[in-house]
Design a protein around this motif. Structure first.
Motif, PDB file in Angstrom:
ATOM      1  N   LEU A 381       0.825  -1.206   0.000  1.00 49.25           N
ATOM      2  CA  LEU A 381       0.000   0.000   0.000  1.00 49.25           C
ATOM      3  C   LEU A 381       0.861   1.260   0.000  1.00 49.25           C
ATOM      4  O   LEU A 381       0.676   2.157  -0.834  1.00 49.25           O
ATOM      5  N   VAL A 382       1.805   1.330   0.921  1.00 47.99           N
ATOM      6  CA  VAL A 382       2.675   2.511   0.991  1.00 47.99           C
ATOM      7  C   VAL A 382       3.524   2.619  -0.269  1.00 47.99           C
ATOM      8  O   VAL A 382       3.588   3.675  -0.921  1.00 47.99           O
ATOM      9  N   GLY A 383       4.176   1.507  -0.631  1.00 51.23           N
ATOM     10  CA  GLY A 383       5.015   1.514  -1.827  1.00 51.23           C
ATOM     11  C   GLY A 383       4.217   1.712  -3.100  1.00 51.23           C
ATOM     12  O   GLY A 383       4.630   2.443  -4.003  1.00 51.23           O
ATOM     13  N   GLY A 384       3.039   1.067  -3.185  1.00 55.15           N
ATOM     14  CA  GLY A 384       2.214   1.199  -4.381  1.00 55.15           C
ATOM     15  C   GLY A 384       1.720   2.615  -4.584  1.00 55.15           C
ATOM     16  O   GLY A 384       1.709   3.133  -5.712  1.00 55.15           O
ATOM     17  N   GLY A 385       1.296   3.284  -3.503  1.00 51.86           N
ATOM     18  CA  GLY A 385       0.837   4.660  -3.623  1.00 51.86           C
ATOM     19  C   GLY A 385       1.935   5.596  -4.091  1.00 51.86           C
ATOM     20  O   GLY A 385       1.715   6.459  -4.958  1.00 51.86           O
ATOM     21  N   LEU A 386       3.133   5.432  -3.531  1.00 45.41           N
ATOM     22  CA  LEU A 386       4.250   6.286  -3.923  1.00 45.41           C
ATOM     23  C   LEU A 386       4.674   6.021  -5.364  1.00 45.41           C
ATOM     24  O   LEU A 386       4.974   6.958  -6.126  1.00 45.41           O
ATOM     25  N   LEU A 387       4.713   4.747  -5.755  1.00 46.59           N
ATOM     26  CA  LEU A 387       5.074   4.408  -7.130  1.00 46.59           C
ATOM     27  C   LEU A 387       4.059   4.971  -8.121  1.00 46.59           C
ATOM     28  O   LEU A 387       4.419   5.406  -9.222  1.00 46.59           O
ATOM     29  N   GLN A 388       2.795   4.988  -7.739  1.00 41.74           N
ATOM     30  CA  GLN A 388       1.766   5.548  -8.604  1.00 41.74           C
ATOM     31  C   GLN A 388       1.991   7.039  -8.822  1.00 41.74           C
ATOM     32  O   GLN A 388       1.914   7.540  -9.952  1.00 41.74           O
ATOM     33  N   LEU A 389       2.300   7.768  -7.758  1.00 42.97           N
ATOM     34  CA  LEU A 389       2.548   9.202  -7.873  1.00 42.97           C
ATOM     35  C   LEU A 389       3.752   9.488  -8.767  1.00 42.97           C
ATOM     36  O   LEU A 389       3.709  10.386  -9.624  1.00 42.97           O
ATOM     37  N   VAL A 390       4.810   8.719  -8.580  1.00 47.49           N
ATOM     38  CA  VAL A 390       6.018   8.916  -9.381  1.00 47.49           C
ATOM     39  C   VAL A 390       5.740   8.628 -10.856  1.00 47.49           C
ATOM     40  O   VAL A 390       6.166   9.375 -11.751  1.00 47.49           O
ATOM     41  N   THR A 391       5.004   7.561 -11.128  1.00 45.84           N
ATOM     42  CA  THR A 391       4.703   7.178 -12.511  1.00 45.84           C
ATOM     43  C   THR A 391       3.871   8.240 -13.210  1.00 45.84           C
ATOM     44  O   THR A 391       4.128   8.587 -14.375  1.00 45.84           O
ATOM     45  N   ILE A 392       2.863   8.786 -12.522  1.00 47.58           N
ATOM     46  CA  ILE A 392       2.031   9.834 -13.124  1.00 47.58           C
ATOM     47  C   ILE A 392       2.889  11.050 -13.470  1.00 47.58           C
ATOM     48  O   ILE A 392       2.765  11.638 -14.555  1.00 47.58           O
ATOM     49  N   GLY A 393       3.772  11.441 -12.562  1.00 50.23           N
ATOM     50  CA  GLY A 393       4.653  12.580 -12.836  1.00 50.23           C
ATOM     51  C   GLY A 393       5.539  12.350 -14.038  1.00 50.23           C
ATOM     52  O   GLY A 393       5.699  13.237 -14.887  1.00 50.23           O
ATOM     53  N   ILE A 394       6.101  11.147 -14.140  1.00 44.86           N
ATOM     54  CA  ILE A 394       6.980  10.829 -15.269  1.00 44.86           C
ATOM     55  C   ILE A 394       6.207  10.870 -16.584  1.00 44.86           C
ATOM     56  O   ILE A 394       6.680  11.411 -17.593  1.00 44.86           O
ATOM     57  N   VAL A 395       5.007  10.298 -16.595  1.00 46.61           N
ATOM     58  CA  VAL A 395       4.188  10.268 -17.813  1.00 46.61           C
ATOM     59  C   VAL A 395       3.882  11.679 -18.294  1.00 46.61           C
ATOM     60  O   VAL A 395       4.049  12.001 -19.480  1.00 46.61           O
ATOM     61  N   VAL A 396       3.424  12.541 -17.396  1.00 49.18           N
ATOM     62  CA  VAL A 396       3.051  13.907 -17.785  1.00 49.18           C
ATOM     63  C   VAL A 396       4.257  14.660 -18.335  1.00 49.18           C
ATOM     64  O   VAL A 396       4.173  15.322 -19.380  1.00 49.18           O
ATOM     65  N   VAL A 397       5.388  14.553 -17.671  1.00 46.17           N
ATOM     66  CA  VAL A 397       6.585  15.277 -18.109  1.00 46.17           C
ATOM     67  C   VAL A 397       7.058  14.785 -19.476  1.00 46.17           C
ATOM     68  O   VAL A 397       7.333  15.583 -20.392  1.00 46.17           O
ATOM     69  N   LEU A 398       7.128  13.458 -19.654  1.00 40.86           N
ATOM     70  CA  LEU A 398       7.636  12.908 -20.913  1.00 40.86           C
ATOM     71  C   LEU A 398       6.713  13.236 -22.087  1.00 40.86           C
ATOM     72  O   LEU A 398       7.188  13.612 -23.171  1.00 40.86           O
ATOM     73  N   VAL A 399       5.408  13.109 -21.889  1.00 41.23           N
ATOM     74  CA  VAL A 399       4.478  13.369 -22.994  1.00 41.23           C
ATOM     75  C   VAL A 399       4.477  14.850 -23.350  1.00 41.23           C
ATOM     76  O   VAL A 399       4.416  15.217 -24.533  1.00 41.23           O
ATOM     77  N   ARG A 400       4.549  15.727 -22.363  1.00 42.42           N
ATOM     78  CA  ARG A 400       4.591  17.159 -22.657  1.00 42.42           C
ATOM     79  C   ARG A 400       5.854  17.512 -23.443  1.00 42.42           C
ATOM     80  O   ARG A 400       5.812  18.334 -24.362  1.00 42.42           O
ATOM     81  N   ARG A 401       6.981  16.895 -23.085  1.00 41.13           N
ATOM     82  CA  ARG A 401       8.212  17.151 -23.833  1.00 41.13           C
ATOM     83  C   ARG A 401       8.105  16.638 -25.258  1.00 41.13           C
ATOM     84  O   ARG A 401       8.573  17.276 -26.210  1.00 41.13           O
ATOM     85  N   LEU A 402       7.479  15.459 -25.426  1.00 47.03           N
ATOM     86  CA  LEU A 402       7.300  14.902 -26.764  1.00 47.03           C
ATOM     87  C   LEU A 402       6.415  15.809 -27.605  1.00 47.03           C
ATOM     88  O   LEU A 402       6.714  16.082 -28.775  1.00 47.03           O
ATOM     89  N   ALA A 403       5.317  16.304 -27.027  1.00 43.19           N
ATOM     90  CA  ALA A 403       4.427  17.209 -27.759  1.00 43.19           C
ATOM     91  C   ALA A 403       5.125  18.506 -28.130  1.00 43.19           C
ATOM     92  O   ALA A 403       4.947  19.038 -29.229  1.00 43.19           O
ATOM     93  N   ALA A 404       5.937  19.017 -27.206  1.00 44.93           N
ATOM     94  CA  ALA A 404       6.672  20.251 -27.490  1.00 44.93           C
ATOM     95  C   ALA A 404       7.683  20.033 -28.610  1.00 44.93           C
ATOM     96  O   ALA A 404       7.871  20.901 -29.468  1.00 44.93           O
ATOM     97  N   ARG A 406       7.464  17.857 -31.065  1.00 44.50           N
ATOM     98  CA  ARG A 406       6.738  17.775 -32.336  1.00 44.50           C
ATOM     99  C   ARG A 406       6.341  19.165 -32.824  1.00 44.50           C
ATOM    100  O   ARG A 406       6.442  19.472 -34.009  1.00 44.50           O
ATOM    101  N   ALA A 407       5.862  19.998 -31.905  1.00 43.96           N
ATOM    102  CA  ALA A 407       5.455  21.344 -32.285  1.00 43.96           C
ATOM    103  C   ALA A 407       6.639  22.140 -32.829  1.00 43.96           C
ATOM    104  O   ALA A 407       6.493  22.960 -33.735  1.00 43.96           O
TER     105      ALA A 407
END
Length: 474
Positions: A381-404, A406-407
């Motif tokens: 539970l503790v590890g899963g919650g923290l891993l989820q937060l880290v993964t969401i942050g990584i996804v948002v940052v990487l996709v925004r950089r990819l979109a930028a 391309r633009a």
């Protein structure tokens, strides 16, 4: 008419949807009964091994990771109602076989592993078809509300199913609980057969051709907003949606309680899930991507807090909040994706959604089971919650950089074209008495303008897609 005027239950004014959701509700109760019973069965057969529970969960969802894209393609190509009747029958037979093994006392841990995988094969083709079929049953006008009510049905079943499983397991054993699920599939099969097929809002079947599976991946890859929504679903599905395993471990190994206490937790969590589904059904518009990301992040915080609960009572108090936030997140992601894609690729896109949502479980469940073996039942539970937060942050940052990127690569402004006169020697034509250009020769200025307009239009069209997705991210 009273139902039609209610925003929460608007889709129930459609007779086909009422029939569909009623059958699905009974079947979903059985599904939750089996989910609880299966994990409890393997936990007892393995002597309380958290890794065994994680392996069972992983095997059940492994086919979704491997085969859901193909399931989505089949949903786009074939009659979804007939496909659902086939997959539902497959899962009913799988539940019947495992239940009989458990009831007769011959079930072993490997039997549970095997039938979890067999059951997952059917689910891998069932889930994309069910997601895409909602639009055909309810129609486009009620799609957003129908998605919310479909989730309400599933989570109302979550409220009821675990409690029934706990009672059956305490009185007769896990095998009889699994058999209950096998019987419950009959309700959904009868509902599918009873639908008025002339009233279905059918999508034109996709004509078989090469590259259609790749086309679905390409469609998503060129939509940055869809990539973020899918990435969030992956994070929640991989690290946040292992409730059957984490609840079983906390009840048996941390709080040292029995099957009734385990089943009760599932029903308590279902209260929050049902409330979340009803709130989602009341939505008058499609949720934003910012809402999806924000809710998913809050889910990670709640899951981490549940792992720090000092006792069974406090753990039970947190579970409804967890159920509420998880349901709002997944329903919002589902609504956002289904309502923003082309109907011709909806089956394939929803298959990718189910792939990342359920397909991440074979990665997360064994990992969290291993954490429980090493650090105790609170670690998933503790590890899963923290891993989820880290993964969401990584996804948002990487996709925004990819979109930028391309633009940047696609310049929407007009290209500078060198004058044609500098490259091509054109004979003077002033001696032509009629003032007519020779055949096949175009004035340099006209050719330049046409080239510029074509280049600009193509580039602007390409840039518009990237700009739109990038604007959604902000």
């Amino acid at each position: 008419m009273r139902i039609a005027r209610s925003q929460t239950f608007a889709a129930l004014s459609v007779p086909n949807f009422r029939t569909y959701v009623s059958g699905a509700f009974v079947s979903n109760i059985g599904t939750w009964v089996q989910r609880v019973a299966q994990d409890w069965l393997v936990l007892n057969l393995s002597g309380g091994s958290a890794m065994a529970v994680g392996i069972t969960t992983a095997l059940q969802f492994l086919p979704a990771m491997l085969l859901s894209p193909m399931g989505g393609l089949l949903a786009d190509r074939f009659d979804k109602r007939k496909l659902l009747m086939l997959t539902q029958s497959w899962m009913a037979v799988s539940a019947l076989a495992l239940g009989l093994l458990a009831v007769t006392g011959v079930a072993q841990t490997w039997h549970v592993y095997l039938f979890a995988f067999v059951f997952g094969l059917g689910a891998a083709f069932d889930a994309p078809a069910r997601q895409a079929f909602v639009s055909e049953v309810a129609g486009a006008d009620h799609l957003t509300n129908a998605i919310g009510l479909n989730s309400s049905s599933f989570n109302a079943a979550r409220l009821i199913g675990p409690g029934i499983a706990g009672l059956i397991m305490a009185s007769a054993g896990a095998g009889w609980a699994i058999l209950t699920n096998a019987v419950s599939y009959l309700a959904f099969l009868i509902a599918l057969a009873a639908l008025d097929r002339s009233k279905l809002a059918k999508t034109e079947p996709l004509v078989r051709a090469k590259g259609q599976l790749r086309e679905g991946f390409s469609y998503v890859f060129h939509r940055a907003d869809l990539m973020i929504a899918l990435g969030v679903a992956f994070a929640v599905g991989t690290f946040g949606m292992n409730f059957q395993m984490t609840n079983a471990l906390m009840v048996r190994n941390e709080f040292h309680l029995g099957a009734e206490a385990y089943g009760l937790l599932g029903s308590i969590m279902g209260i929050g899930s049902l409330l979340g589904a009803l709130l989602a059904a009341r939505r008058g518009k499609v949720p934003s991507l910012r809402f999806v990301v924000g809710m998913a992040s809050f889910v990670g915080v709640v899951i981490t807090a549940s792992g720090l609960a000092p006792g069974y009572l406090w753990y039970a108090v947190i579970l409804p909040i967890m159920g509420l936030t998880v349901l709002l997140t997944l329903t919002a992601a589902n609504m956002y994706i289904q309502t923003s894609v082309d109907p011709q690729v909806r089956g394939r896109v929803m298959a990718l959604y189910m792939t990342v949502l359920m397909g991440g479980t074979p990665i997360g469940a064994p990992l969290l089971g291993w954490l429980a073996e090493i650090f105790g039942p609170r670690a998933p539970l503790v590890g899963g919650g923290l891993l989820q937060l880290v993964t969401i942050g990584i996804v948002v940052v990487l996709v925004r950089r990819l979109a930028a990127a391309r633009a940047t690569d696609i310049d929407p402004g007009p290209k500078t074209v060198e004058p044609v006169e500098d490259e091509v020697d054109v004979e003077p034509v002033e001696d032509d008495p009629d003032g007519v250009q020779p055949v096949g020769v175009q004035p340099a200025s006209t050719a330049t303008n046409e080239t510029t307009r074509t280049t600009t239009a193509t580039t602007s069209a390409q840039a518009q897609t990237i700009t739109t997705s990038h604007r959604v991210l902000r």
